[in-house]
Design an enzyme around this catalytic site. Sequence first.
Site, short mmCIF file in Angstrom:
data_model
loop_
_atom_site.label_atom_id
_atom_site.label_comp_id
_atom_site.label_asym_id
_atom_site.label_seq_id
_atom_site.Cartn_x
_atom_site.Cartn_y
_atom_site.Cartn_z
N CYS A 76 40.51 45.91 96.67
CA CYS A 76 41.60 46.85 96.94
C CYS A 76 42.64 46.11 97.77
O CYS A 76 42.36 45.66 98.89
CB CYS A 76 41.08 48.07 97.70
N HIS A 172 43.41 46.65 85.13
CA HIS A 172 44.67 47.38 85.19
C HIS A 172 45.28 47.44 83.80
O HIS A 172 45.28 46.46 83.06
CB HIS A 172 45.66 46.70 86.15
N GLU A 221 44.79 55.68 90.01
CA GLU A 221 43.71 54.76 90.39
C GLU A 221 42.37 55.23 89.86
O GLU A 221 42.02 56.41 89.95
CB GLU A 221 43.64 54.63 91.92
N CYS A 230 49.03 51.10 95.53
CA CYS A 230 47.89 50.31 95.05
C CYS A 230 48.32 48.85 95.02
O CYS A 230 49.20 48.47 94.24
CB CYS A 230 47.47 50.78 93.66
N GLY A 233 47.31 46.99 91.89
CA GLY A 233 48.15 47.54 90.82
C GLY A 233 49.56 47.00 90.85
O GLY A 233 50.15 46.68 89.81
#
Length: 287
Positions: A76, A172, A221, A230, A233
């Site tokens: 993350c 992703h 997410e 994110c 992301g």
Amino acid sequence: METKFVKMHGIGNDFIIMDFYSEQIPNRVNFNQLAKKLCQRHFGIGADGLILVLPSDKFDLRMRIFNFDGSEPQMCGNGIRCFAKYVYENKLINQKKISVETLAGEIVPELIFSKENRNIIEGVKVDMGKPHLTRKEIPMSGNPDQQAINENLKLNNNKDFKVTCVSMGNPHCVIFTDNVENFPVTEIGPIIEKHHFFPEKTNVEFIQPLNDYEIDFRVWERGVGETLACGTGASAAVVAGVLNKMIQPDAIVHLKGGDLRIQWDNDEHVYMTGPADSVFHGSVYIK
């Protein structure tokens, strides 16, 4: 057992930080279930995820993270910025560059200090590593050695989208749009997240290039839903934008919670720079 925690956020992506670096983890704790309980915004502390600070046999420290739904992702980006700031301010490490063990491998955040006051951390720059583009690395169904760049993805509701898929240690799926503000993220996001093309599910990014150096961004997410930010992301979005010749490899990503600078550098690594902030601290009983 009473356990202390700190609530932190990275541009609105918020986390409960629990420090087990020098303390023993309570016996028989199911952190998947604990995350689901504590992250509830009305019946718990409230957060997008639970982060554990742990010792590592390989690197300076180890980070584990559990999503709102109890699942454990590989990494993350916003979370590791909060992690880095926490471990420095709580004197677990004393250097500005840290090697962190994650399920995505080694991640290296670097603390950025204010020029006016060297005691104030004004941001964290994270070496996110090299993006992975083949289907077997994402993972995604199809020819394992092929990439998925501007590929058609058909949904069960008969809608289809052009997607570009990237792994930043976690999967992703990036979609370009001319109007991200009005895009039906909460409708399309969960359908793509659980699409059979993605055996481990996927995060879904919806991005609108504004010029060569800026994009607007929304994200659904995996295991959480739509969030304010994110980091992995945003990194994947810039990689996808470069692959599709829509933006330059050094760009500002405008997320709902704030801005991140993403650089896909000459060494092929992606670097993410942004803030991390403490909100409050407290303690909670773990059964």
